[in-house]
Design an enzyme around this catalytic site. Structure first.
Site, mmCIF file in Angstrom:
data_model
loop_
_atom_site.group_PDB
_atom_site.id
_atom_site.type_symbol
_atom_site.label_atom_id
_atom_site.label_comp_id
_atom_site.label_asym_id
_atom_site.label_seq_id
_atom_site.Cartn_x
_atom_site.Cartn_y
_atom_site.Cartn_z
ATOM 1 N N HIS A 422 -1.106 4.770 35.917
ATOM 2 C CA HIS A 422 -1.385 4.636 37.416
ATOM 3 C C HIS A 422 -1.004 5.882 38.316
ATOM 4 C CE1 HIS A 422 2.849 4.081 38.608
ATOM 5 N NE2 HIS A 422 2.978 3.161 37.649
ATOM 6 N N CYS A 438 5.885 2.293 32.849
ATOM 7 C CA CYS A 438 4.594 2.859 33.291
ATOM 8 C C CYS A 438 4.795 4.138 33.146
ATOM 9 C CB CYS A 438 4.064 2.413 34.531
ATOM 10 S SG CYS A 438 3.683 0.694 34.848
#
Length: 463
Positions: A422, A438
């Site tokens: 992301h 992440c």
């Protein structure tokens, strides 16, 4: 006459005539013998005395004569019908009554020939007569029109508003009870009497063309409208709209429940003339994204074969014949040109040691970026995964159980549970583990990966 010795004259007495044989008995016997032979011969082709069929005496007749006698008696037997509409007399001939007289006569001779005395005077043979119901009803209605109300046949027509064929139901009529008249004729014929009287009521008269028969034809016609078109394989390449297909068709009832279909070849030819423009096309090559095993994960451009329509000179006539048989799927003959397929392999490599993300295309580096993976205690899991769910923006950690909340995280592409690539706007320390598992990228890099990596793209995470 002298003997030449004593001078006396002698004469021979005439010889005594021979006695002639008397043949009168022979000549008298010839007629009697011929008669006996004739009688014997006749007995070989005549039916035994006393034989009868349904009251018709046929003894002493040939089979042919007997058949004629049976037919004549049935044709002449009269029935006087008393009905609410008055009195009328009809014969077997009027009613279209028949029997297989030839078969009956042949059987009578076979069972009871004259040459077999033991078969003389046999028990009479009964027989069931057949009456043509339509002919009988016509005869009765002609002689007693007040007793007859004509039925109305079911019909069908194309309804332009509904774009379908529809049925108009049949309506029953009324007439003298043909079954009662037939039974009376049978009784009189069996009894061998020339006429009889019967009381018959008025009963419903079914229409020759029933609603059910019209419904069957309507279903067939609407099936034509449902499927009408020019096909290549299972594809209805050039559909024919319902109104146009109906305009090609003419339906002709025969009055007995059959509806003949015919099609206008000239009208069909108008559609055939424009087929090439709708059928011909050039090939379109496919462009697909594949994984390392060659499996397609995304088709950027679907491949399409090229095709060229063949000779159309006989199509209109052939299609017209098909429509007459209820088949509205006309198969076109085309020449096909195959298409080529361009395959692009894409995969993502995440190196936790180097803190880099590398995009590979056909085995070559397409992009290489610094990233931030999970920090201590939140390490990003190693393994082989695939891109799954993607969303252009979402809040992260903003629920019970998480001690952080980051709003409006952009360009999210999940690959392992809650681990995702992301965009990151809250730090610029790429190359150092910073996340809760992440893979952090710059917003621009995350957007490019988001657009480049389709669902199913392989992701390898390792040290």
């Amino acid at each position: 006459m002298t003997d030449g010795t004593d001078g006396a004259t002698y004469a021979w007495a005439p010889a005594e005539p021979k006695t002639r044989k008397n043949r009168s008995g022979l000549w008298i016997g010839i007629p009697a013998g011929a008669t006996a032979v004739a009688l014997i011969a006749a007995s070989l082709v005549l039916i035994a005395p006393g034989a009868s069929v349904a009251g018709v005496q046929i003894g002493g007749l040939t089979a042919g004569a007997a058949a004629q006698a049976i037919e004549t008696r049935l044709a002449e037997t009269a029935v006087t019908v008393e009905s609410p509409a008055g009195e009328v007399t009809v014969t077997g001939a009027d009613l279209g009554a028949t029997v297989d007289a030839a078969a009956l006569a042949d059987k009578a001779f076979a069972d009871n020939p004259m040459w077999k005395p033991a078969s003389w005077f046999p028990q009479g043979t009964g027989v069931s007569i057949e009456v043509d119901a339509a002919e009988a009803a016509a005869a009765l209605s002609e002689r007693s029109p007040g007793a007859f109300r004509a039925p109305v046949d079911a019909s069908l027509a194309y309804d332009a508003g509904a774009e379908s064929y529809v049925t108009t139901p049949a309506e029953a009529g009324e007439g003298i009870d043909v079954a009662a008249v037939t039974a009376a004729l049978q009784s009189a014929f069996d009894a061998g009497i020339p006429s009889t009287t019967v009381q018959a009521g008025l009963v419903p008269v079914d229409a020759p063309v029933s609603t059910e028969e019209a419904d069957v034809a309507v279903a067939k016609l609407n099936g034509i409208l449902d499927s009408a078109g020019f096909y290549i394989g299972d594809e209805r390449t050039v559909p024919v709209d319902r109104a146009t297909a109906a305009s090609w068709i003419t339906v002709t009832p025969d009055g007995t429940g059959e509806f003949a279909i015919s099609a206008d070849e000239a009208a069909i030819q108008n559609a055939v003339a424009g087929l090439a423009g709708s059928v011909d096309r050039t090939a379109v090559n496919a462009d697909v994204i594949v994984d390392s095993g060659g499996e397609v994960i995304k088709a950027l451009t679907e491949g399409q074969t090229g095709r060229t329509l063949g000779d159309t000179s006989g199509i209109a006539a052939a299609f017209a014949a098909q429509l007459a048989d209820g088949d509205a799927r006309y198969a076109l003959t085309v020449t096909e040109t195959p298409f080529d397929t361009k395959k692009t392999e894409r995969r993502i490599d995440v190196n936790l040691s180097a803190q880099t993300v590398t995009l590979y295309e056909n085995g070559q580096v397409y992009r290489n970026w610094s990233m931030s993976s999970g920090k201590s205690g939140w390490e990003t899991h190693t393994g082989n995964y695939r891109i799954g769910w993607k969303t252009s923006m979402q809040d992260m950690g903003c629920v019970d159980g998480y001690d952080w909340c980051t709003k409006d995280v952009p360009w999210v592409a999940y690959f392992n549970g809650d681990e995702a690539f992301h965009g990151t706007y809250w730090h610029n320390n790429f190359g150092t583990p910073m996340s809760h598992g992440c893979v952090n990228l710059t917003v621009n890099n995350a957007k490019e990966l988001y657009d480049w990596a389709y669902k199913g793209t392989e992701v390898s995470v390792h040290y």
